[in-house]
Structures are given as structure tokens and as C-alpha cells.
Design a protein around this motif. Structure first.
Motif, short mmCIF file in Angstrom:
data_model
loop_
_atom_site.label_atom_id
_atom_site.label_comp_id
_atom_site.label_asym_id
_atom_site.label_seq_id
_atom_site.Cartn_x
_atom_site.Cartn_y
_atom_site.Cartn_z
N ILE A 147 58.45 47.73 13.32
CA ILE A 147 59.42 46.95 12.55
C ILE A 147 60.82 47.52 12.72
O ILE A 147 61.79 46.78 12.94
N ASP A 148 60.96 48.84 12.63
CA ASP A 148 62.28 49.47 12.78
C ASP A 148 62.85 49.22 14.17
O ASP A 148 64.05 48.91 14.32
N LEU A 149 62.01 49.34 15.19
CA LEU A 149 62.49 49.12 16.56
C LEU A 149 62.91 47.67 16.78
O LEU A 149 63.96 47.40 17.38
N LEU A 150 62.10 46.72 16.29
CA LEU A 150 62.42 45.32 16.47
C LEU A 150 63.68 44.95 15.71
O LEU A 150 64.55 44.23 16.23
N GLY A 151 63.82 45.44 14.49
CA GLY A 151 65.02 45.17 13.71
C GLY A 151 66.26 45.69 14.41
O GLY A 151 67.31 45.02 14.43
N GLY A 152 66.18 46.86 15.01
CA GLY A 152 67.31 47.43 15.72
C GLY A 152 67.69 46.62 16.95
O GLY A 152 68.87 46.42 17.24
N GLU A 153 66.68 46.12 17.69
CA GLU A 153 66.96 45.32 18.87
C GLU A 153 67.62 43.99 18.51
O GLU A 153 68.49 43.50 19.23
N LEU A 154 67.21 43.41 17.38
CA LEU A 154 67.76 42.12 16.98
C LEU A 154 69.14 42.22 16.35
O LEU A 154 69.87 41.23 16.25
N SER A 155 69.50 43.42 15.91
CA SER A 155 70.80 43.58 15.24
C SER A 155 71.93 43.86 16.21
O SER A 155 73.09 43.84 15.84
N ALA A 156 71.60 44.16 17.47
CA ALA A 156 72.63 44.49 18.46
C ALA A 156 72.23 43.96 19.83
O ALA A 156 71.05 43.95 20.18
N GLN A 157 73.19 43.50 20.58
CA GLN A 157 72.96 43.02 21.94
C GLN A 157 73.02 44.21 22.89
O GLN A 157 74.09 44.70 23.23
N ARG A 158 71.84 44.66 23.30
CA ARG A 158 71.79 45.83 24.17
C ARG A 158 71.07 45.49 25.47
O ARG A 158 70.24 44.58 25.51
N GLY A 160 68.53 45.08 28.31
CA GLY A 160 67.07 45.11 28.30
C GLY A 160 66.44 44.44 27.10
O GLY A 160 65.20 44.41 26.99
N ALA A 161 67.24 43.89 26.18
CA ALA A 161 66.69 43.28 24.98
C ALA A 161 65.79 42.09 25.29
O ALA A 161 64.84 41.82 24.56
N GLY A 162 66.07 41.40 26.41
CA GLY A 162 65.27 40.25 26.77
C GLY A 162 63.82 40.60 27.05
O GLY A 162 62.93 39.75 26.92
N ILE A 163 63.56 41.84 27.43
CA ILE A 163 62.20 42.31 27.63
C ILE A 163 61.69 43.04 26.40
O ILE A 163 60.55 42.88 25.98
N ALA A 164 62.56 43.84 25.79
CA ALA A 164 62.16 44.66 24.65
C ALA A 164 61.73 43.83 23.45
O ALA A 164 60.71 44.12 22.81
N VAL A 165 62.50 42.78 23.11
CA VAL A 165 62.21 42.00 21.91
C VAL A 165 60.86 41.29 22.00
O VAL A 165 60.03 41.42 21.08
N PRO A 166 60.58 40.51 23.06
CA PRO A 166 59.25 39.87 23.13
C PRO A 166 58.10 40.88 23.10
O PRO A 166 57.06 40.63 22.48
N GLY A 167 58.29 42.02 23.76
CA GLY A 167 57.25 43.04 23.75
C GLY A 167 57.00 43.60 22.37
O GLY A 167 55.85 43.81 21.95
N LEU A 168 58.08 43.84 21.62
CA LEU A 168 57.93 44.38 20.27
C LEU A 168 57.35 43.34 19.31
O LEU A 168 56.58 43.70 18.41
N VAL A 169 57.69 42.07 19.51
CA VAL A 169 57.11 41.02 18.67
C VAL A 169 55.60 40.93 18.91
O VAL A 169 54.81 40.79 17.97
#
Length: 313
Positions: A147-158, A160-169
Motif C-alpha cells: 500500500i505504501d509503495l503504491l501510494g507513493g508511485e501514484l502521488s508522483a510522476q517518476r 518507470g511508473a508505467g510498469i511499477a503501478v500495474p505490478g503493485l496493483v
């Protein structure tokens, strides 16, 4: 592959979507019944979940809730009443609150998964309408980390987010189901996975479904006699080992017909049928249609469903 992973993999279609939303004042939003599963995590503040036909659930900071069967619901700042439901806006068009609303007091992580419920594994079918996972000190550390990792990815445009967010979901779904299995005291499948004999037999069948399994060979793998395996497996799973294997092989075949362009001969080999004819005969008996028609029909329905839209903004 383990049973939980297989159960999820055979029903997952498309990509999950998720958003981080901040709201304040009076607010409510509605998510219509959905061919999949939805989730909400309260990162800050609190809110209420109002499921269609069910009782309101209070959610506090750190709570997670999974709606595995796509139940329609409203999330709001207050419990259910006619006014609350009437003013709910469609979730996909929700902006997080009307213009001029007070400073945000609640922050949510919301998402949904597209699932194929036509051939759902009994482990997932057994999940309740709402899986509420309250925040507890020291509880479900893996879920909290995701949850913490996903929240952090969604709060900032960083990067690799296009891969990180679906994986964390996807990871979040696994952890929520795992948490339910660990905490549920009355369901059949937590008992199935907690029984060493049945779990060993299921693990063997899922690891190599195409193998030439027999009751004797499976009992030897589980370390018990054939009658003992048959009694314990059938009592907990609800069907004998070889009947479960047939059902699982056809479920895998259906998933491959839906998700791949593999020939029927290739699918037959991978799921344990000697010839395409043998698979086609068993498949038609189970599904009431031929593999080719099933493949065409599933793809047409997927295309008609279109792409998922995001939640909130």
C-alpha cells in the motif's frame, strides 16, 4: 504455481486501474456493479462503504477493503441514507469533491481489476462480498508495504511508473486475498490450504496438471494412503481428486483459448489431453460449446467490453 496464484491468473484479464484521491467536506461517489473486483485503501482520515443490498462499513486510516465480486457500492463521508445515495456521482467521473469544498481530510487509494467470472476458481468464489482488512499494529506487514509503495508511485510522476503501478496493483490483490485466507476462520478454502495432505495434493496437481496422475500416484505424493487422500480431499475440496483435476485442466484450457493463439493441439498437450479430439470432446461436454466457438465468443465479449477507465482523477 501455487493454488492462489493459479486461481488469480486464470481469471485476470486486461489491466488493473488505480488512482489516489483526496477529498474533504460532504462527498460521495458510486461505482456501479462491475465485471471484476474493486478495492479501496484509506490512507488518511476515514469514510463509509455502502454496498448495494448490504450494511454500511466504517473504514478508518490504514483500512483496506476488497470487493471481489464487483458489487456496486457508494463510498461517502457519512453512513447510508437516501440523501447520501442520491447525491453520489459516478466513480469514473469523480473529481474528488465539488468546487470550493473544504481542505482534504480523507485520502483514498482506489482501484479495480477486470476478472473473467465465467470460470472462477472455488477459492475466489468463496470470498465474501466484502473483504474488510482493518489496520492493526503489526498485522499484514506485506500488505501495508505494498500500500505504501503504491501510494507513493501514484502521488508522483517518476520514471518507470508505467510498469511499477500495474505490478503493485496486482501484488495488492494477492496480498489482500492472502490476508483473507490467513484471517478467515470459517471458510472452506482456508481449511483446504491449511490441511497438509490436501494442500500437498493440490500443489502437485497445480504444479504439473498435464502429468499422468492417478489416485495412487497422488496419494504417494501426499504421503498417505489412497483412501485417506480421497476422504480428506473430497471432504474439504468438495469433489474427488481426479474430478478436480479434470475441472482444473478444462479451466486452464479455457484460459488459454481466451488469452492465447495456441492451437488446440498445443493446448491439449499442455493441459494433459493426448489429442485435440479428446480435449474437444471433454471441453464440449463441460462448457456446452466447442473450443473454437468458445474462443470466438470470449474474444467478442472482451472487445465489446472495451478498455477500463481510471478511477477518480
Amino acid at each position: 504455481m501455487d493454488v492462489v496464484s493459479d486461481a488469480i491468473a486464470t481469471v485476470r484479464t486486461g489491466r488493473a486501474s488505480s488512482n489516489r484521491v483526496r477529498v474533504g467536506g460532504r462527498w460521495c461517489a458510486r461505482l456501479a456493479p462491475y465485471d471484476g473486483a474493486g478495492f479501496h485503501v484509506v490512507l488518511e482520515g476515514g469514510c463509509w462503504l455502502l454496498p448495494d443490498g448490504g450494511s454500511a462499513v466504517s473504514l478508518g486510516a490504514g483500512d483496506a477493503v476488497l470487493l471481489p465480486h464487483g458489487t456496486g457500492h457508494v463510498i461517502a463521508d457519512s453512513p447510508a441514507d437516501a440523501e447520501t445515495v442520491a447525491r453520489a456521482v459516478p466513480f469514473d467521473a469523480w473529481t474528488g469533491g465539488p468546487p470550493g469544498s473544504p481542505a482534504p481530510t480523507t485520502e483514498l487509494l482506489c482501484g479495480k481489476y477486470r476478472l473473467d467470472h465465467s470460470r472462477v476458481h472455488p477459492l475466489l468464489a468463496e470470498l465474501p462480498t466484502i473483504v474488510h482488512l482493518p489496520n492493526r499494529v503489526g498485522g499484514q506487514a506485506e500488505l501495508r508495504s505494498a500500500i505504501d509503495l503504491l501510494g507513493g508511485e501514484l502521488s508522483a510522476q517518476r520514471p518507470g511508473a508505467g510498469i511499477a503501478v500495474p505490478g503493485l496493483v496486482d501484488l495488492l490483490l494477492v496480498y489482500m486475498i492472502r490476508a483473507w485466507v490467513a484471517q478467515d476462520g470459517g471458510g472452506a478454502w482456508p481449511a483446504v490450504l491449511g490441511d497438509p495432505v490436501t494442500a500437498a495434493a493440490l500443489g502437485a496437481l497445480h504444479a504439473d496438471p498435464a502429468a499422468a496422475w492417478t489416485n495412487d500416484r497422488l496419494a504417494e505424493r501426499a504421503g498417505v494412503s489412497r483412501p485417506t487422500l480421497a476422504r480428506r480431499f473430497t471432504s474439504l475440496v468438495g469433489r474427488p481428486p481426479m474430478a478436480y483435476l479434470t475441472w482444473w485442466r478444462l479451466t486452464l484450457a479455457a484460459a488459454r483459448l481466451r488469452d492465447t493463439d495456441d492451437s488446440l493441439a498445443t493446448i491439449a498437450r499442455r493441459v494433459g489431453y493426448g489429442t485435440p479430439y479428446a480435449l474437444s470432446h471433454a471441453f464440449s461436454r463441460e462448457f456446452g460449446t466447442t473450443p473454437g466457438r468458445y474462443r470466438d465468443g470470449r474474444r467478442q465479449r472482451e472487445a465489446a467490453g472495451g478498455a477500463d477507465q481510471g478511477l477518480g482523477r
